[in-house]
Write a protein that holds these residues in place. Structure first.
Motif, PDB file in Angstrom:
ATOM      1  N   LEU B  71       0.824  -1.209   0.000  1.00 48.14           N
ATOM      2  CA  LEU B  71       0.000   0.000   0.000  1.00 48.14           C
ATOM      3  C   LEU B  71       0.857   1.258   0.000  1.00 48.14           C
ATOM      4  O   LEU B  71       0.508   2.259  -0.621  1.00 48.14           O
ATOM      5  CB  LEU B  71      -0.939   0.012   1.216  1.00 48.14           C
ATOM      6  CG  LEU B  71      -2.067  -1.033   1.192  1.00 48.14           C
ATOM      7  CD1 LEU B  71      -2.838  -0.987   2.502  1.00 48.14           C
ATOM      8  CD2 LEU B  71      -3.005  -0.792   0.015  1.00 48.14           C
ATOM      9  N   ASP B  72       1.986   1.208   0.720  1.00 49.87           N
ATOM     10  CA  ASP B  72       2.866   2.373   0.763  1.00 49.87           C
ATOM     11  C   ASP B  72       3.409   2.673  -0.620  1.00 49.87           C
ATOM     12  O   ASP B  72       3.494   3.824  -1.043  1.00 49.87           O
ATOM     13  CB  ASP B  72       4.045   2.121   1.722  1.00 49.87           C
ATOM     14  CG  ASP B  72       3.543   1.900   3.147  1.00 49.87           C
ATOM     15  OD1 ASP B  72       2.450   2.431   3.455  1.00 49.87           O
ATOM     16  OD2 ASP B  72       4.218   1.196   3.917  1.00 49.87           O
ATOM     17  N   GLU B  73       3.761   1.590  -1.310  1.00 52.88           N
ATOM     18  CA  GLU B  73       4.294   1.749  -2.660  1.00 52.88           C
ATOM     19  C   GLU B  73       3.250   2.410  -3.569  1.00 52.88           C
ATOM     20  O   GLU B  73       3.559   3.305  -4.353  1.00 52.88           O
ATOM     21  CB  GLU B  73       4.659   0.359  -3.191  1.00 52.88           C
ATOM     22  CG  GLU B  73       5.677   0.379  -4.315  1.00 52.88           C
ATOM     23  CD  GLU B  73       5.956  -1.037  -4.796  1.00 52.88           C
ATOM     24  OE1 GLU B  73       6.191  -1.207  -5.994  1.00 52.88           O
ATOM     25  OE2 GLU B  73       5.910  -1.982  -3.952  1.00 52.88           O
ATOM     26  N   ILE B  74       2.015   1.959  -3.404  1.00 53.40           N
ATOM     27  CA  ILE B  74       0.948   2.520  -4.231  1.00 53.40           C
ATOM     28  C   ILE B  74       0.690   3.983  -3.865  1.00 53.40           C
ATOM     29  O   ILE B  74       0.471   4.826  -4.731  1.00 53.40           O
ATOM     30  CB  ILE B  74      -0.332   1.667  -4.097  1.00 53.40           C
ATOM     31  CG1 ILE B  74      -0.114   0.375  -4.889  1.00 53.40           C
ATOM     32  CG2 ILE B  74      -1.550   2.411  -4.622  1.00 53.40           C
ATOM     33  CD1 ILE B  74      -1.145  -0.674  -4.685  1.00 53.40           C
ATOM     34  N   ALA B  75       0.762   4.298  -2.581  1.00 52.10           N
ATOM     35  CA  ALA B  75       0.527   5.672  -2.148  1.00 52.10           C
ATOM     36  C   ALA B  75       1.559   6.617  -2.746  1.00 52.10           C
ATOM     37  O   ALA B  75       1.296   7.809  -2.901  1.00 52.10           O
ATOM     38  CB  ALA B  75       0.555   5.750  -0.621  1.00 52.10           C
ATOM     39  N   ARG B  76       2.724   6.080  -3.106  1.00 52.07           N
ATOM     40  CA  ARG B  76       3.769   6.940  -3.662  1.00 52.07           C
ATOM     41  C   ARG B  76       3.569   7.252  -5.144  1.00 52.07           C
ATOM     42  O   ARG B  76       4.265   8.080  -5.704  1.00 52.07           O
ATOM     43  CB  ARG B  76       5.153   6.296  -3.432  1.00 52.07           C
ATOM     44  CG  ARG B  76       5.671   6.477  -1.997  1.00 52.07           C
ATOM     45  CD  ARG B  76       7.151   6.196  -1.897  1.00 52.07           C
ATOM     46  NE  ARG B  76       7.476   4.821  -2.223  1.00 52.07           N
ATOM     47  CZ  ARG B  76       7.486   3.810  -1.336  1.00 52.07           C
ATOM     48  NH1 ARG B  76       7.183   4.035  -0.076  1.00 52.07           N
ATOM     49  NH2 ARG B  76       7.798   2.580  -1.715  1.00 52.07           N
ATOM     50  N   ILE B  77       2.629   6.548  -5.788  1.00 50.98           N
ATOM     51  CA  ILE B  77       2.373   6.824  -7.217  1.00 50.98           C
ATOM     52  C   ILE B  77       1.914   8.278  -7.350  1.00 50.98           C
ATOM     53  O   ILE B  77       1.121   8.764  -6.540  1.00 50.98           O
ATOM     54  CB  ILE B  77       1.280   5.889  -7.787  1.00 50.98           C
ATOM     55  CG1 ILE B  77       1.720   4.432  -7.671  1.00 50.98           C
ATOM     56  CG2 ILE B  77       0.960   6.237  -9.245  1.00 50.98           C
ATOM     57  CD1 ILE B  77       0.623   3.450  -8.046  1.00 50.98           C
ATOM     58  N   ASP B  78       2.405   8.931  -8.385  1.00 47.92           N
ATOM     59  CA  ASP B  78       2.093  10.340  -8.616  1.00 47.92           C
ATOM     60  C   ASP B  78       0.588  10.533  -8.803  1.00 47.92           C
ATOM     61  O   ASP B  78      -0.021   9.882  -9.646  1.00 47.92           O
ATOM     62  CB  ASP B  78       2.835  10.801  -9.886  1.00 47.92           C
ATOM     63  CG  ASP B  78       3.152  12.270  -9.793  1.00 47.92           C
ATOM     64  OD1 ASP B  78       3.214  12.781  -8.654  1.00 47.92           O
ATOM     65  OD2 ASP B  78       3.332  12.895 -10.851  1.00 47.92           O
TER      66      ASP B  78
END
Ligand SMILES: Nc1ncnc2c1ncn2[C@@H]1O[C@H](COP(=O)(O)OP(=O)(O)O)[C@@H](O)[C@H]1O
Ligand SMILES: [Mg+2]
Lengths: 235, 787
Positions: B71-78
């Motif tokens: 989820l953290d990785e996804i939250a970092r998407i622009d």
């Protein structure tokens, strides 16, 4: 010296209907003077109505010119001609042409609302003796009364010229008399120059001048040395 | 008041019935416009407000299992603002007083606090608490249908075991404004519900502690949705992601979009018919009035009224009719729009209703309405302007009747003179005959379009329940199983025949066009379900390629023979380039089909199934249902009888209401047109008809002239209206077709016949109503009238 209010210079009118040309007027030179009553007499089809319509600016001649005082009517645009009728001419027709959905008073108001120096509709109706019929609709009036409303409507704007095309044509002699009396009374009190078409020769005696027409021409003009009141005319 | 205006008022009083008839026809058009656009706008605004306040997500994805760190990785998407990972699965329910199994989608709530996105709206009670593992909140429609209130309990089969759950709250969700179970065609609130459970209670059921299998996220205003979806797909691919999608593919949202689009079609297809017919009617009535007023117009000109004033006089009268029609239309449109929005709010489960028919829509419909009648008036007004005063005051020349072909024909057929009068009148006034013809055919067209809806639904129903889906029930399996499962299903009590289906999510791509659909492979020799070609013949998918519904192929821009990219959204997650083998007929839903052996050959797997269609013995249904409830491998059970009933119930209510409204509107047009035409005819020919009476004709014989002319024109108008109606049906079908529903263009003889009958009836009624006026025509005075 009498001043002419309307004057024509050799006017002709040709109707082109299908194969044949109808020459309704074949050269008319005529003057209508201030304050006079003129009767136009002639057989049916002799061109009386055509002449009257041209004099009143309802129609235009094929050739020749018509002057109102010094103004050449034949050179006016349609809208200027409308203005001329609106300010100077009153019409009375054989079939009254009242608006059936308006009362006597309202029929007169139709004209006073657009006129420059009108009299009140009440006064106009009073002049033709219809003060007590003011709020009647045309259908509730007799033929003579309807025609008098039409006269009231024509004179309410205080026109310079009153043009009447067989105003008594649809009436019996008694009612016809009251209508003529109304016309003569208006002419006397307001000084309106009046031209009146009839094919009833007896009526000619109420006029200052009588113009005889045959076949699109004026055959002759006679002046009445003595005029009689409409009530003395019998027909 | 000015004398000219007085005349106007009195004239209008004289023709009030005719004016009202026109105003009503116009009002119909304005009403439909106001109603449809008002409802459309209100729904749009209500939905927007609901989405906003309850944080409806922008992108959705489901996957097999991913640890929460992802989820953290996804939250970092622009462009991503909020992310929520949930545990979502389907569970069978065991409800009291219900023998057949029901199912529910179980949605997790964070261990503590509220949801991050798609916030449930609490209607009663509260959300479950983390400490109490058996507490749940349930969706309001499901609670209503099953009479469940906070404090009540019911049982669910979780992880193969029956668990008793306590209802703590009743909620609504922006994610499920329109709720539909897996494999269902229509909402079924009794058998399908939503359950919100704390993550601590639901994750262990699927062994997803510390993980999630459902992702939703919201975007910033300037985010690039396509880029985010790509990024999410890349990140989730190793975790069994089946393809992220935006709101434009979210089922509840898509369905409402479709409904909004249909309202738009409603606002644009039918109203123009009404506007054009009212324009023609104004033309007819005003032309007649100008002809009647001939001498008066001459007089106005003689005494010095300008042409502009006179033209304005008639335009004012027209504007009066227009304003009346617009006001009536607005009034009814406003009221019906409110009713309809309320109906939608109930059906769609919005928590509240914002009735906001936009002022602009009203203004535009008003302007269109007035413009229509003014345009209709122009021809008549121009005629009044053109009249020369000297000509106007001489009585009109009697109409020229010429001997022509009609007379020779009449003589040949030895028609009666009264019949010849009718024929000559139609030939002499072709304009008026054309207006009647056109108006009545417009009415036929409106009726054809209205009844066409029933034809389309009948066809969809027949296709759905008689030709393609002939199974009695469908089992949804909780995962992919070996082919043997079909044999096991065949051995369940009361099962007469079982056929397996393998269905997987795929993405179809052609250039910039993409669609997420289900790819189905049926068992060889399948009989319970069928695939129909465009002519309605059953076919088996060819081994040459993929088979697509006609409408889906059209929207993707492909035809048989073209190559199409297929992205498998479940393992082995490959991309194939496959030719389109053929197109088929499918009105509801969008499924692609593949030959089974070809599919599994390409997948390099042995054949599997995840859905099983059953033919069952109705007497043993209870046994079957009991058995299904205790089989963990079965996640859902659909009885097609229920689907069908639900389908009929949902459609019939709204459809019948709409059709009754439109049938009334269609009738109003005919009445308006024929009534006006007959009134004018009666007035114009009063003299002629009175003469007939003087000559000794009976009233009925005179009436014959009036009635037969109108009815003759009506009869001629019917085929024209049929043709126009078919054209409008075509437009309607296009406007009403969405990604999920394809409206077939079928107009049955029943529809044509019904439209014709209603129009003939209304026309006859209108003309007979006018005929009563013949009694009032005074013979003598009619003869005296100079006109
Ligand atoms: N609009 C018209 N079109 C063709 N001919 C006309 C028209 N108006 C009048 N006429 C013809 O012109 C002639 C003169 O008509 P008119 O002036 O009405 O005569 P009067 O009023 O003296 O009876 C007649 O022969 C008539 O038929
Ligand atoms: Mg004359």
């Amino acid at each position: 010296m009498k001043t002419s209010i309307l004057r024509t210079e050799s006017i002709t009118k040709v109707y082109h209907t299908g194969a044949v040309d109808v020459h309704a007027l074949r050269g008319i030179d005529l003057s209508l003077f201030e304050g006079e009553v003129v009767v136009l007499l002639g057989a049916s089809g002799s061109g009386k109505s055509t002449l009257l319509n041209i004099l009143g600016g309802l129609d235009r001649p094929s050739e020749g010119r018509v002057f109102f005082r010094d103004e050449d009517l034949t050179r006016l645009s349609d809208s200027a001609l409308t203005e001329f009728r609106r300010d100077h001419v009153g019409f009375v027709f054989q079939f009254y042409n009242l608006v059936p959905s308006l009362t006597a008073r309202e029929n007169v108001a139709l004209v006073t609302e657009i006129a420059k120096i009108p009299m009140s509709p009440e006064e106009a109706l009073d002049r033709v003796g219809l003060a007590d019929r003011m709020s009647h609709f045309p259908a509730e009036l007799s033929g003579g009364e309807q025609q008098r409303v039409a006269i009231a409507r024509a004179i309410a704007k205080r026109p310079d010229i009153l043009l009447c095309d067989e105003p008594t044509g649809a009436l019996d002699s008694k009612t016809g008399t009251t209508v003529l009396e109304a016309l003569i009374e208006v002419n006397r009190s307001l000084g309106t120059a009046t031209a009146l078409i009839t094919h009833n020769a007896a009526i000619r005696r109420i006029a200052h001048r009588v113009i005889y027409m045959t076949d699109g021409r004026i055959s002759h003009i006679e002046e009445n040395a003595e005029r009689v009141a409409p009530s003395e005319v019998s027909w | 008041m000015r004398a000219l205006d007085l005349k106007l008022l009195r004239d209008m009083r004289h023709i009030w019935a005719q004016s009202l008839a026109i105003a009503l026809v116009l009002a119909c058009g304005i009403m439909v416009m106001t109603l449809a656009s008002g409802t459309q706008r209100s729904l749009t605004e209500t939905r927007a407000a609901y989405y906003e306040r309850h944080r409806f997500a922008d992108v959705f994805a489901s996957l097999t299992r991913a640890p929460k760190q992802v989820l953290d990785e996804i939250a970092r998407i622009d462009g991503v603002t909020r992310v929520e990972g949930r545990v979502v699965f389907t569970a069978l329910l065991d409800l009291e007083n219900m023998r057949e199994p029901a199912s529910a989608r179980v949605i997790s709530l964070p261990a503590s606090g509220g949801a991050i996105l798609n916030l449930p709206l609490i209607r009663h009670g509260r959300l479950p608490e983390a400490l109490h593992q058996n507490e749940v909140a349930i969706s309001e429609p499901f609670a209503d249908a099953n009479r469940l209130r906070p404090g009540d309990t019911f049982r669910a089969i979780l992880n193969g075991r029956k668990r008793e759950l306590v209802v703590t709250g009743i909620v609504l969700s922006p994610e499920y404004i329109y709720t539909i179970g897996a494999g269902a065609l229509m909402p079924d609130d009794r058998h399908f519900g939503l359950i919100w459970m704390r993550e601590t209670a639901s994750a262990p059921v699927k062994e997803l502690e510390g993980a999630f299998n459902d992702l939703t996220l919201s975007l910033s205003r300037d985010a690039n949705e396509a880029a985010v979806i790509d990024a999410v797909d890349r990140i989730l691919a190793p975790y069994g992601g089946t393809g992220a999608y935006g709101r434009d593919r979210q089922p509840s949202n898509v369905f409402i979009d479709g409904e909004l689009k249909q309202l738009g079609a409603l606002a644009t297809v039918q109203p123009p018919i009404f506007l054009v017919v009212s324009a023609f009617l104004v033309n007819m009535v005003l032309s007649r009035l100008v002809a009647l007023d001939r001498a008066q117009i001459g007089l106005f000109k003689a005494v010095g009224y300008t042409t502009r004033t006179i033209a304005l006089h008639y335009l004012k009268m027209t504007a009066g009719i227009g304003i009346l029609g617009v006001l009536i239309g607005w009034g009814f449109g406003w009221w019906l729009g409110h009713e309809m929005t309320e109906m939608y709010t109930d059906f769609f489960r919005f928590p509240w209703l914002l009735y906001r028919p936009g002022p602009w829509q009203l203004v535009i419909s008003g302007i269109l309405g007035i413009a229509a009648v003014i345009l209709g008036a122009l021809r008549a007004v121009r005629a009044s302007v053109r009249l020369a005063p000297a000509v106007a005051m001489s009585p009109p020349v009697p109409p020229v009747f010429q001997r022509g072909w009609a007379d020779s024909l009449g003589e040949m057929l030895s028609l009666r003179q009264t019949t010849m009068m009718i024929v000559r009148s139609i030939i002499r006034w072709p304009g008026r005959a054309a207006v009647t013809l056109f108006g009545v055919s417009g009415s036929v067209a409106v009726l054809v379009v209205s009844f066409f809806t029933f034809d389309a639904i009948d066809l969809i129903m027949a296709e759905l329940f008689e030709h393609t889906n002939r199974q009695d029930a469908t089992l949804t399996l909780s995962g992919n199983l070996n082919d043997r499962a079909v044999i096991d299903a065949g051995n369940l009590p009361g099962v007469l025949r079982a056929e397996g289906i393998y269905a997987i999510p795929i993405r179809l791509v052609n250039g910039t066009q993409t669609r997420l659909v289900t790819l189905q492979a049926r068992a060889p020799g399948a009989m319970l379900t069928q695939i129909l070609d465009t002519e309605g013949r059953a076919i088996t998918p060819s081994t040459a390629g993929v088979v697509l519904p006609e409408e889906l192929a059209r929207r993707l821009g492909v035809a048989p023979g073209d190559s199409l990219r297929i992205e498998l959204l479940s393992p082995p997650r490959e991309t194939w380039q496959v030719p389109v083998a053929s197109v088929i007929r499918q009105s509801l839903g969008q499924d692609a089909y593949f030959d089974r052996d070809t599919l599994f050959h390409r997948l390099r797997q042995t054949p599997q199934v995840n859905m099983i269609h059953l033919a069952i013995d109705p007497n043993r249904l209870t046994d079957l249902q009991a058995k299904v409830q205790e089989t963990p491998a079965i996640a859902g059970f659909t009885l097609w009888e229920d689907v069908r009933n639900e389908f009929v119930a949902t459609l019939s209510e709204s459809l019948i209401t709409m059709s009754v409204i439109f049938a009334t509107l269609g009738m109003l047009i005919t009445v308006g047109v024929v009534y006006n035409a007959a009134r004018i005819q009666l007035a114009e020919r009063a003299h002629e008809l009175a003469s007939l009476r003087v000559l000794g004709f009976r009233r009925s014989e005179v009436g014959y002239v009036l009635v037969v002319e109108q009815m003759l024109l009506t009869v001629f108008a019917i085929p024209v209206g049929w043709l126009a109606g078919y054209g409008f049906a075509l437009l309607m079908a296009q406007g009403f077709s969405t990604d999920v529903v394809t409206i077939p263009v079928v107009v049955t003889q029943r529809t044509f016949a019904l439209a014709a009958l209603i129009v003939l009836g209304s026309a006859l009624g209108a003309v007979l109503f006018v005929m009563r006026r013949l009694d009032r025509v005074d013979i003598v005075s009619a003869l005296k009238q100079k006109e």
